[in-house]
Design a protein around this motif. Structure first.
Motif, PDB file in Angstrom:
ATOM      1  N   LEU A 214       0.829  -1.203   0.000  1.00 18.03           N
ATOM      2  CA  LEU A 214       0.000   0.000   0.000  1.00 18.03           C
ATOM      3  C   LEU A 214       0.865   1.255   0.000  1.00 18.03           C
ATOM      4  N   ALA A 215       1.935   1.231   0.789  1.00 14.62           N
ATOM      5  CA  ALA A 215       2.815   2.393   0.863  1.00 14.62           C
ATOM      6  C   ALA A 215       3.525   2.640  -0.465  1.00 14.62           C
ATOM      7  N   ALA A 216       3.883   1.559  -1.167  1.00 15.44           N
ATOM      8  CA  ALA A 216       4.624   1.692  -2.424  1.00 15.44           C
ATOM      9  C   ALA A 216       3.724   2.006  -3.606  1.00 15.44           C
ATOM     10  N   LEU A 217       2.423   1.741  -3.478  1.00 13.50           N
ATOM     11  CA  LEU A 217       1.506   1.888  -4.606  1.00 13.50           C
ATOM     12  C   LEU A 217       1.444   3.332  -5.099  1.00 13.50           C
ATOM     13  N   ALA A 218       1.351   4.264  -4.174  1.00 11.98           N
ATOM     14  CA  ALA A 218       1.316   5.695  -4.532  1.00 11.98           C
ATOM     15  C   ALA A 218       1.961   6.462  -3.373  1.00 11.98           C
ATOM     16  N   PRO A 219       3.299   6.568  -3.389  1.00  5.32           N
ATOM     17  CA  PRO A 219       4.021   7.150  -2.238  1.00  5.32           C
ATOM     18  C   PRO A 219       3.555   8.547  -1.855  1.00  5.32           C
ATOM     19  N   ASP A 220       2.982   9.291  -2.812  1.00  5.33           N
ATOM     20  CA  ASP A 220       2.570  10.663  -2.522  1.00  5.33           C
ATOM     21  C   ASP A 220       1.106  10.781  -2.116  1.00  5.33           C
ATOM     22  N   ASP A 221       0.406   9.664  -2.022  1.00  5.73           N
ATOM     23  CA  ASP A 221      -1.016   9.698  -1.668  1.00  5.73           C
ATOM     24  C   ASP A 221      -1.163   9.490  -0.160  1.00  5.73           C
ATOM     25  N   PRO A 222      -1.526  10.526   0.583  1.00  7.75           N
ATOM     26  CA  PRO A 222      -1.620  10.388   2.049  1.00  7.75           C
ATOM     27  C   PRO A 222      -2.707   9.411   2.484  1.00  7.75           C
ATOM     28  N   TYR A 223      -3.737   9.217   1.652  1.00  8.83           N
ATOM     29  CA  TYR A 223      -4.817   8.298   2.010  1.00  8.83           C
ATOM     30  C   TYR A 223      -4.324   6.851   2.014  1.00  8.83           C
TER      31      TYR A 223
END
Length: 490
Positions: A214-223
């Motif tokens: 989850l963290a690697a999927l979109a590093p800039d997405d806080p959600y």
């Protein structure tokens, strides 16, 4: 026939240029909800989440359906859920649009999937699953099938239907791999579903791996970062790292990150925090953690059940029953994930107040539900194991068809009993009072003394006084020395 531009104009009455911008953002977002086309832009999701919902057009077209699809997903992913389930009733009667439609199968599938995602987000996974499964019927491409499977898997997992969720997750994952889509386009709904199923199976290694994904999927997405951190708290519950879990959950629920999180994740985290207090033998704190929380309409998270567990551990059986009476009365419409736990705690409460027949009936209902949904261990966590085991035996005597389920439950209870009752960051240290020991487990975290005071609902001066007492007993003079000492003894 309604023009998509008119849909946006009714949705957001601005001048001509913003209309075009909104329309383009909605249609691009709808396209990017499917793998193979990129991922939705965060700025577009934020913009669409603030767009006012529009009245149903006289006749639905593909573009109109795709615009609504984008608006619903933006609300789900950016936590703009104030309209609740009523928003869907504005457009749908069951799973059918309440206005005439000339939709292609693909546009219909896409819209149904987005409605399913929105319903899961507002806490009604049962309805979300219905829309996800309907979307599968109209999906005429692999991308549409993957999207529908992703929504269905999340709804099933959120509803506690693990036996159905697991193969749906595998089907979605296999389809994604076979299609060769970009790894960044994996649906986070599939990962969240996998997270919930892994938690139900007590698989903390898999949970930790999903947190990393989850963290690697979109590093800039806080959600997604918030969801990743919540998965780590789940790991701590299973590994019985209670003090660390309490500290981490406090930071997520009360820090700045909570403003970029989804309701379903926050609600799950609130229940986990309550469970961490219960496991740390602090039922009063566990009750306080969810004291004022309101369950969503579909009871995707049931705070009444969570409060009742704490009340049961506090010896307030009649209050626990009263707290869950409404849930028991609406059993058919209740989220299945928390329903077994509610029935289990009511069984124990009934026996404690001398209502043996109702206790056995409630336990039998719980076992039947567990057998159907595939949940075998998690409903028993934090409940008195000996009382659970006795009632399982009694229910199996009354219902021989439950013998197999009862045997697996006995094994699960033995495994839970074999684990250490608590495994905080420090071991019990001779000379520390229970209060000082609980404080010591927070000293080794990154929390400041002011944050620890808020965590324990006491003044900063009280914390400072207790810390000085701990220093004296440990033979140290600074927090760094105390941390080194505590970690060495852990």
């Amino acid at each position: 026939m309604a023009d998509p531009g008119e849909v946006i104009r009714r949705a957001h009455p601005l001048n001509v240029e913003p209309h075009d911008t909104l329309r383009a953002a909605a249609l691009l977002t709808a396209t990017r909800l499917l793998p193979g086309s990129g991922v939705p832009e965060p700025r577009h999701l934020a913009l669409l989440a603030e767009t006012e919902a529009f009245d149903p057009p006289r006749r639905w077209t593909d573009d109109g359906a795709r615009i609504l699809s984008a608006l619903l997903v933006a609300r789900a992913r950016r936590d703009a859920l104030g309209d609740g389930i009523a928003l869907i009733a504005r457009y749908f009667d069951g799973t059918h649009l309440n206005r005439p439609a000339g939709l292609s199968p693909g546009a219909r599938s896409e819209l149904l999937s987005s409605v399913g995602e929105y319903l899961c987000a507002v806490g009604s996974p049962q309805s979300g699953v219905r829309f996800g499964e309907e979307a599968q019927l109209f999906a005429d491409t692999d991308a549409l099938r993957y999207r529908a499977l992703a929504v269905s898997s999340f709804g099933l997992a959120l509803n506690g239907e693990n036996e159905r969720a697991a193969p749906t997750i595998r089907a979605a994952t296999d389809l994604f791999v076979e299609a060769g889509w970009n790894a960044r386009e994996v649906s986070f709904l599939v990962l969240l579903a996998d997270c919930l199923v892994s938690a139900a199976r007590m698989e903390h290694d898999r949970l930790s791996a999903i947190s990393g994904e989850l963290a690697a999927l979109a590093p800039d997405d806080p959600y997604l970062d918030y969801a990743s951190r919540a998965a780590e708290v789940m790991c701590r519950v299973i590994r019985r790292e209670f003090a660390d879990g309490i500290a981490a959950s406090w930071q997520l629920l009360h820090g700045s990150r909570r403003h970029s999180s989804q309701r379903a994740v926050r609600h799950l985290l609130m229940c986990m925090r309550s469970d961490l207090f219960l496991a740390h033998d602090q039922p009063a704190d566990g009750l306080a953690a969810v004291a004022s929380a309101l369950s969503p309409e579909g009871h995707g998270t049931c705070f009444a059940t969570q409060r009742a567990v704490a009340l049961l551990l506090l010896g307030r059986e009649r209050e626990a029953l009263l707290e869950t009476d409404a849930c028991a009365a609406s059993e058919d419409d209740h989220c299945l994930r928390s329903l077994p736990r509610m029935l289990l705690l009511r069984a124990i409460a009934f026996r404690r107040i001398g209502q043996e027949r109702r206790a056995r009936q409630s336990m039998a209902s719980a076992l039947m539900l567990i057998s159907r949904t595939g949940s075998s261990r998690t409903p028993f966590i934090m409940l008195p194991a000996t009382e659970c085991a006795d009632l399982v035996e009694a229910a199996a005597e009354d219902h021989p068809e439950l013998a197999g389920t009862a045997a697996s439950i006995r094994d699960a209870l033995r495994q839970l009993a074999a684990r250490p009752h608590a495994a905080p960051t420090t071991r019990d240290l001779t000379g520390l009072t229970p209060t000082e020991h609980a404080l010591a487990t927070l000293l080794v975290t990154d929390l400041s003394l002011a944050e620890i005071a808020r965590e324990r609902s006491v003044s900063v001066n009280t914390v400072k006084s207790q810390v000085r007492s701990i220093y004296v007993k440990l033979g140290v003079s600074t927090r760094a020395q105390a941390i080194a000492h505590l970690r060495a003894d852990a």
